[in-house]
Design a protein around this motif. Structure first.
Motif, PDB file in Angstrom:
ATOM      1  N   ALA A 130       1.025  -1.392   0.063  1.00  0.00           N
ATOM      2  CA  ALA A 130      -0.027   0.031  -0.061  1.00  0.00           C
ATOM      3  C   ALA A 130       0.661   1.288   0.112  1.00  0.00           C
ATOM      4  O   ALA A 130       0.768   2.171  -0.742  1.00  0.00           O
ATOM      5  CB  ALA A 130      -0.979  -0.049   1.174  1.00  0.00           C
ATOM      6  N   PHE A 132       3.933   1.891  -1.197  1.00  0.00           N
ATOM      7  CA  PHE A 132       4.717   2.527  -2.301  1.00  0.00           C
ATOM      8  C   PHE A 132       3.806   2.664  -3.476  1.00  0.00           C
ATOM      9  O   PHE A 132       4.012   3.182  -4.454  1.00  0.00           O
ATOM     10  CB  PHE A 132       5.845   1.164  -2.453  1.00  0.00           C
ATOM     11  CG  PHE A 132       6.839   1.028  -1.287  1.00  0.00           C
ATOM     12  CD1 PHE A 132       7.471   2.363  -0.692  1.00  0.00           C
ATOM     13  CD2 PHE A 132       7.255  -0.075  -0.850  1.00  0.00           C
ATOM     14  CE1 PHE A 132       8.335   2.411   0.155  1.00  0.00           C
ATOM     15  CE2 PHE A 132       8.024  -0.218   0.152  1.00  0.00           C
ATOM     16  CZ  PHE A 132       8.726   1.187   0.881  1.00  0.00           C
ATOM     17  N   ARG A 133       2.569   2.041  -3.363  1.00  0.00           N
ATOM     18  CA  ARG A 133       1.432   2.446  -4.374  1.00  0.00           C
ATOM     19  C   ARG A 133       1.256   3.746  -4.103  1.00  0.00           C
ATOM     20  O   ARG A 133       1.287   4.663  -5.095  1.00  0.00           O
ATOM     21  CB  ARG A 133       0.263   1.522  -4.561  1.00  0.00           C
ATOM     22  CG  ARG A 133      -0.426   1.595  -5.847  1.00  0.00           C
ATOM     23  CD  ARG A 133      -1.563   0.964  -5.975  1.00  0.00           C
ATOM     24  NE  ARG A 133      -1.660  -0.288  -5.403  1.00  0.00           N
ATOM     25  CZ  ARG A 133      -1.259  -1.449  -5.867  1.00  0.00           C
ATOM     26  NH1 ARG A 133      -0.737  -1.251  -7.059  1.00  0.00           N
ATOM     27  NH2 ARG A 133      -1.249  -2.631  -5.275  1.00  0.00           N
ATOM     28  N   ARG A 135       3.041   5.937  -2.870  1.00  0.00           N
ATOM     29  CA  ARG A 135       4.109   6.905  -3.310  1.00  0.00           C
ATOM     30  C   ARG A 135       3.976   6.941  -4.794  1.00  0.00           C
ATOM     31  O   ARG A 135       4.252   8.038  -5.135  1.00  0.00           O
ATOM     32  CB  ARG A 135       5.443   6.148  -2.879  1.00  0.00           C
ATOM     33  CG  ARG A 135       6.818   6.823  -3.363  1.00  0.00           C
ATOM     34  CD  ARG A 135       8.076   6.397  -2.741  1.00  0.00           C
ATOM     35  NE  ARG A 135       9.008   6.947  -3.159  1.00  0.00           N
ATOM     36  CZ  ARG A 135       9.672   7.790  -2.334  1.00  0.00           C
ATOM     37  NH1 ARG A 135       9.665   7.850  -1.005  1.00  0.00           N
ATOM     38  NH2 ARG A 135      10.733   8.468  -2.927  1.00  0.00           N
ATOM     39  N   SER A 136       3.754   6.010  -5.542  1.00  0.00           N
ATOM     40  CA  SER A 136       3.822   6.238  -7.141  1.00  0.00           C
ATOM     41  C   SER A 136       2.653   7.267  -7.289  1.00  0.00           C
ATOM     42  O   SER A 136       2.579   8.046  -8.240  1.00  0.00           O
ATOM     43  CB  SER A 136       3.452   4.768  -7.615  1.00  0.00           C
ATOM     44  OG  SER A 136       3.021   4.990  -9.019  1.00  0.00           O
ATOM     45  N   VAL A 137       1.490   6.780  -6.901  1.00  0.00           N
ATOM     46  CA  VAL A 137       0.188   7.544  -7.184  1.00  0.00           C
ATOM     47  C   VAL A 137       0.364   9.258  -6.945  1.00  0.00           C
ATOM     48  O   VAL A 137      -0.061   9.862  -7.632  1.00  0.00           O
ATOM     49  CB  VAL A 137      -1.001   7.169  -6.497  1.00  0.00           C
ATOM     50  CG1 VAL A 137      -2.418   7.798  -6.609  1.00  0.00           C
ATOM     51  CG2 VAL A 137      -1.489   5.517  -7.200  1.00  0.00           C
TER      52      VAL A 137
END
Lengths: 455, 455
Positions: A130, A132-133, A135-137
């Motif tokens: 959750a 690192f997603r 972080r990406s989003v």
């Protein structure tokens, strides 16, 4: 097919055959049937695979280990169990990659400290999957905001011959052989690849100003390096910063932009990752979703440093650090102020002596046009200022503060200079705020802190 | 108001008053009137400001220097002159920042070499204004493509304790005092901030693989550092790379993704920046737009290294380097092959001895599942491969090639490993291809090359 795609419209797939590729996250076996908790990493949610002894592969499948990579072919069916509406009845599974029983990521509770030691495996756990997603989003939301508002993305240089950008201790980079230096007894910087001593940047702001004065609106989003030897929850030696810079923009307009940008980014993340947000709200920071929704709908308070100190001094609180006019404010003060105003607060017009050389001197001669954004639960999130656009005042301040005067930076005030402002937001600080995760080591895939440079 | 916004619907503003803030790019004065070429940097196009001696500010305005920052209030009117449909009749101008007559960016032709010496001012010229906007828009297109296709953006660590990532010479980073090392005669790496010797990364691929095996699809987009002492048009010591990595993906699927991604990015840039593209086509590379449109509409050829060598050997060309089976191909060969197929070419299945340790060994035991994308006019744009997912074969290859074996990287093959592939695209190489600009120093705002670390 990605699991994300399937789950977004799983009703339409009822009774249909699908093929998925991913990993076994958990596996519960009974005498005549079994359940596999399956994830392919494309979304936070997993799907349950069910198989029974009518399946010719039964004896093989029931031996599959947790962590194994598989290709599964199955039929989407309504689930009789609790916890999901649909599940997948297995037709066949192909084992793509086995996983031994000593696999460290067994489905049980691990401490964050343990998981840091297994940094290369931790994105496979719910928490880090959750984080690192997000972080990406969040990174994408930031690009989206600035690009849609006409900003030019600027890659600031990371190597710099300057050793005084005024924002912290620097790492030196070298192509010299240190052993040879020890042997020869001398350092010859002319032998460096760059022909001189070079460091890693601590901020791209000064260079971003050159782009603001060409494109009007620019932003950086890149790594930044500080050599501080601090082992705290909020310090890392390598982190990412966003540094927008806007020409023909004063501090008030700068605050408008920050408020608008921050609300946009928070809303985008909340809207895009509802499952991750539910998880954080439940298991990491109770009330996180309320906190974020409140920010989206609030008006940020704007108050001067002087008036903040007055409020703090009048407060019926026993401070660890006594609030004083002309001085910096402590974490306990930041906390009090955001609670006092019950929302985000811009503290403006700071005493010049505790701020950087490039900030615009106010007419009082004592304060600068700076604004720090304090948010409930996280303290300072963004630091902003109007930049000194007056050539003479800037050079005077640089000399007072022993900052080496640089022609190109000063010349920006000579060649069509104008009122301009900008801000700096630490990306990891934003992530800590967005996820409720407390330690910066847990929002960076491979954190670099004193003593830690592995993986 | 931004000039971009005005120009997008200037018809609607006819007869209306507008206020703009920006810079005087050129200034032609006549006895009773004058023209100012005005830009605010929000778009490639400028607008013409006209004033005459009916304006009470006439004597003041006609003295304004090129390069000055101004706020202009005026009325949008149809233009009688050639070159523009509308212009702005000045009501009033406020001088925000003067610019002396020795301003280096006078509106005349400058060489790129001269402009490199004025790196902080060159984004104000047409060429660099266009180049760095393309840089921004292309970066966004890349993020947009991967985010919309479900990839997780991964920030690879830049500090690394490894000194053998297999992709080039490394810069060392240090917090030690080199002068003290010279004096004391010894290097004590335990005194480093990280407790050991540390370098700057040359590739984020190996770490990206850890994310692919958790999220299925991931990509990096970040800076990369190589310490090569090469002074060529295509080498810089600091540049940005995009390194996607995809689980359950073989080399054929990997090539599908590259082709799709590249067409998307090129199309996005061409569609978003038509004025910049016209400029490059006219002044930098004749035929650029045709080249790019052709790529968007082509099918990329896929051919093995073996077959490429055969074609080269049969060609009626006097080569500088004779093409040989088992060996690398030279720039002249790349050029011939893209012309031979009249479009982009993936060259696949390379001799293992000229490729990296992590590439998947083909069944012939001699070649690896690698693919380089060659494009007309720019040579190699992307390097790709399927990664060796077999633990034993990988460790054998690492030992053969003297690559230090790393537990975490090998373990990815033990803990639920699977077929996976990825690629690396140099961002600056893409920009050279997109703009026609030949020198890497002219697509990086502040290039870092041997001897150059200024600004």
């Amino acid at each position: 097919m990605d699991l994300k795609e399937l789950l977004e419209s799983i009703k339409d797939y009822e009774g249909k055959e699908v093929t998925l590729q991913g990993w076994i996250r958990n596996h519960r076996k009974q005498k005549t049937f079994g359940f596999i908790d399956f994830s392919d990493g494309t979304c936070f949610k997993h799907v349950q695979l069910v198989y029974d002894d009518n399946n010719p592969q039964f004896n093989e499948i029931e031996k599959y280990h947790i962590g194994s990579a598989i290709t599964v072919n199955g039929t989407v069916v309504k689930s009789e169990g609790a916890g999901q509406d649909y599940e997948i009845k297995v037709n066949s599974i192909k084992l793509e990659g086995d996983c031994p029983e000593d696999y460290p990521m067994q489905p049980k509770r691990h401490t964050n400290e343990f998981l840091r030691e297994q940094a290369y495996l931790r994105p496979r756990t719910n928490l880090f999957q959750a984080v690192f997603r997000i972080r990406s989003v969040a990174a994408y939301a930031i690009h989206k905001y600035f690009q849609e508002h006409g900003y030019v993305y600027f890659h600031a240089p990371l190597f710099t011959a300057s050793d005084a950008e005024g924002a912290g201790e620097m790492f030196q980079v070298t192509t010299l052989d240190l052993e040879k230096i020890a042997k020869s007894g001398e350092v010859d910087y002319s032998k460096e690849l760059f022909g001189k001593k070079a460091n890693l940047t601590v901020s791209g702001q000064l260079e971003a100003e050159t782009f603001a004065l060409a494109y009007k609106k620019t932003y950086t989003f890149g790594p930044t390096f500080r050599a501080e030897n601090s082992n705290t929850k909020t310090h890392a030696n390598e982190f990412w910063m966003i540094e927008p810079e806007i020409a023909f923009c004063d501090l008030e307009q700068d605050m408008d932009i920050m408020e608008d940008m921050l609300k946009y980014v928070v809303k985008y993340v909340v809207d895009t990752c509802p499952n991750e947000m539910d998880f954080f709200d439940k298991f990491v920071e109770n009330g996180l979703k309320d906190k974020l929704n409140k920010l989206i709908n609030s008006n940020f308070t704007r108050i001067s440093h002087h008036d903040v100190i007055e409020i703090l001094q009048k407060a019926d609180v026993k401070w660890e650090f006594e609030p004083k006019q002309g001085e910096d404010i402590a974490k306990e003060h930041e906390k009090y102020i955001t609670e006092y105003f019950n929302g985000p607060v811009f503290i403006t017009n700071w005493p010049k002596d505790i701020k950087a050389f490039y900030m615009k001197l106010n007419e009082d001669g004592e304060t600068v046009a700076a604004a720090d954004l304090e948010v409930p639960g996280a303290g300072e999130l963004i630091g902003a200022s109007q930049r000194e656009e007056n050539y003479d005042k800037l050079i005077k301040r640089m000399k007072e503060m022993n900052v080496p005067t640089t022609d190109w930076y000063l010349n920006l005030r000579k060649f069509g200079g104008c009122v301009h402002s900008g801000f700096g937001m630490g990306f990891e600080r934003l992530l800590i705020y967005l996820t409720g995760v407390e330690n910066i080591r847990d929002v960076i895939p491979y954190p670099r802190t004193p003593g830690n440079c592995e993986y």
